[in-house]
Design a protein around this motif. Sequence first.
Motif, PDB file in Angstrom:
ATOM      1  N   ARG A  67       0.831  -1.207   0.000  1.00 33.58           N
ATOM      2  CA  ARG A  67       0.000   0.000   0.000  1.00 33.58           C
ATOM      3  C   ARG A  67       0.865   1.256   0.000  1.00 33.58           C
ATOM      4  O   ARG A  67       0.547   2.252  -0.670  1.00 33.58           O
ATOM      5  CB  ARG A  67      -0.936  -0.008   1.207  1.00 33.58           C
ATOM      6  CG  ARG A  67      -2.092  -1.021   1.068  1.00 33.58           C
ATOM      7  CD  ARG A  67      -2.860  -1.171   2.354  1.00 33.58           C
ATOM      8  NE  ARG A  67      -2.142  -2.030   3.294  1.00 33.58           N
ATOM      9  CZ  ARG A  67      -2.479  -2.192   4.568  1.00 33.58           C
ATOM     10  NH1 ARG A  67      -3.518  -1.538   5.065  1.00 33.58           N
ATOM     11  NH2 ARG A  67      -1.779  -2.986   5.347  1.00 33.58           N
ATOM     12  N   TYR A  68       1.950   1.205   0.747  1.00 30.46           N
ATOM     13  CA  TYR A  68       2.882   2.329   0.810  1.00 30.46           C
ATOM     14  C   TYR A  68       3.420   2.641  -0.595  1.00 30.46           C
ATOM     15  O   TYR A  68       3.437   3.796  -1.033  1.00 30.46           O
ATOM     16  CB  TYR A  68       4.029   1.963   1.756  1.00 30.46           C
ATOM     17  CG  TYR A  68       4.942   3.090   2.151  1.00 30.46           C
ATOM     18  CD1 TYR A  68       4.854   3.665   3.412  1.00 30.46           C
ATOM     19  CD2 TYR A  68       5.921   3.570   1.284  1.00 30.46           C
ATOM     20  CE1 TYR A  68       5.711   4.692   3.797  1.00 30.46           C
ATOM     21  CE2 TYR A  68       6.771   4.594   1.644  1.00 30.46           C
ATOM     22  CZ  TYR A  68       6.669   5.148   2.908  1.00 30.46           C
ATOM     23  OH  TYR A  68       7.514   6.168   3.279  1.00 30.46           O
ATOM     24  N   ALA A  69       3.859   1.571  -1.287  1.00 32.40           N
ATOM     25  CA  ALA A  69       4.389   1.756  -2.638  1.00 32.40           C
ATOM     26  C   ALA A  69       3.295   2.214  -3.600  1.00 32.40           C
ATOM     27  O   ALA A  69       3.549   3.030  -4.491  1.00 32.40           O
ATOM     28  CB  ALA A  69       5.012   0.454  -3.136  1.00 32.40           C
ATOM     29  N   THR A  70       2.086   1.705  -3.419  1.00 30.21           N
ATOM     30  CA  THR A  70       0.978   2.105  -4.288  1.00 30.21           C
ATOM     31  C   THR A  70       0.744   3.606  -4.216  1.00 30.21           C
ATOM     32  O   THR A  70       0.533   4.278  -5.246  1.00 30.21           O
ATOM     33  CB  THR A  70      -0.307   1.350  -3.902  1.00 30.21           C
ATOM     34  OG1 THR A  70      -0.105  -0.052  -4.111  1.00 30.21           O
ATOM     35  CG2 THR A  70      -1.493   1.807  -4.743  1.00 30.21           C
ATOM     36  N   ALA A  71       0.797   4.165  -3.009  1.00 33.72           N
ATOM     37  CA  ALA A  71       0.601   5.614  -2.854  1.00 33.72           C
ATOM     38  C   ALA A  71       1.717   6.387  -3.560  1.00 33.72           C
ATOM     39  O   ALA A  71       1.460   7.391  -4.246  1.00 33.72           O
ATOM     40  CB  ALA A  71       0.538   5.977  -1.378  1.00 33.72           C
ATOM     41  N   LEU A  72       2.963   5.927  -3.390  1.00 32.92           N
ATOM     42  CA  LEU A  72       4.077   6.592  -4.078  1.00 32.92           C
ATOM     43  C   LEU A  72       3.901   6.540  -5.595  1.00 32.92           C
ATOM     44  O   LEU A  72       4.139   7.523  -6.301  1.00 32.92           O
ATOM     45  CB  LEU A  72       5.399   5.937  -3.693  1.00 32.92           C
ATOM     46  CG  LEU A  72       5.973   6.230  -2.310  1.00 32.92           C
ATOM     47  CD1 LEU A  72       7.266   5.462  -2.114  1.00 32.92           C
ATOM     48  CD2 LEU A  72       6.216   7.724  -2.118  1.00 32.92           C
ATOM     49  N   LEU A  73       3.492   5.365  -6.109  1.00 34.50           N
ATOM     50  CA  LEU A  73       3.308   5.219  -7.552  1.00 34.50           C
ATOM     51  C   LEU A  73       2.186   6.117  -8.058  1.00 34.50           C
ATOM     52  O   LEU A  73       2.292   6.717  -9.134  1.00 34.50           O
ATOM     53  CB  LEU A  73       3.014   3.759  -7.903  1.00 34.50           C
ATOM     54  CG  LEU A  73       4.162   2.770  -7.675  1.00 34.50           C
ATOM     55  CD1 LEU A  73       3.708   1.354  -8.017  1.00 34.50           C
ATOM     56  CD2 LEU A  73       5.384   3.149  -8.486  1.00 34.50           C
TER      57      LEU A  73
END
Length: 383
Positions: A67-73
């Motif tokens: 989820r953390y990476a999804t927000a960054l992407l």
Amino acid sequence: MSAWDRRRSLSRLAFPRALVPAPVRKPLGLLRTLWTTGLLSEPEVLASQLRHRAPLTRTHKALFHHRYATALLLGHEAGLFEALRDGPRSAEELAARCDLLPRAAEQLLRILEAQGALSRAAGRYALTPFAALYLVPGDPRSMAPMLDLMAAQAAAFSEARAGLRTGEVPADLDIFSEGGRHLAFLDAVNAYLYRATSDLLHRIDLPPIGSFIVGSMGVSFSARLLARFPRARVTYGCLPHLMREVPRLRDTYGVPEDRVEGSHDHGGDPRADRWGSEDFDLVFLTKKMILDPQNRVGEAFAAKAFEVIRPGGVAIFWEAVHPDAGPTPLSRAMEVVMDLIASPAGPVQTESSVTALLGGIGYRDVTVVPCLEGQTTFVVARR
């Protein structure tokens, strides 16, 4: 009083923070959570969690960081970080500038603020010093190229899932296709190899290098090698649509024109292509073993490299290599995820299999060299 009421009563107990020693706060909080969630009254469930606590913790962390990476992407793909390059803006301004729904923009901005990528003051959002350096494109330290690649792979997930059954490469990830997202591969791989090959060059012995050849994915490595051997000259060869990016990458990594022996378009089949002078001290190949595995193109690249290397010369292959026994290091397995998506039918390479393959071609002293604390591997083979 029911068990639920007892747990509720305990959950409402509050201890003044000043009266609770710091080393006790975390265990006390854990005990309170175990009580209020009812786990203390479910010993079998609690026991299973304790028994599997290490993989369970890793899985929870992985799902959290997905989820953390999804927000960054999402922030990267929307252009939020670039939109803030020139200074703070309000959520409304960013929504208009990045073509987002106002509510979606504000939600995403608050998430990125929680992650430490943005700060907020007087209703306006700004890049944190970390984000200005690592999330905005342009700086050599920026992670933007890797975000591009991860976004391309995330967008191709449904095709990648189908590829595990069919062997088909997702269209956007087909490096042979001019219409795919090859720029994401080029920039991310070169940025990664700039670090990894610096480590590699400290771990291996090389003969004097006067001339060498790399592809478009190896431009950053060429800069490293030219710095190590001041009299060396480099030849570049790759597919035409990838060769068009080589001048830009040379500028990025500081490769001067007078150190370039030649630049050549290749068709992608080493059995038919001519590699410049075809007389080199070193050949550097990146992820060739996963290309078109049905036609064994990777082996053809290795054989061609052997032909064009002078006696005493070296071929370096950037490939993910599994150990013969025991599990693959987790960080290296995460690199293999990238290979699996880009080439579902690619071969599983082990230390013994890659040594046998290259030895059968005629190479000697084949060595697998782990770099970046085992995260990635290079295969060094000599003629």
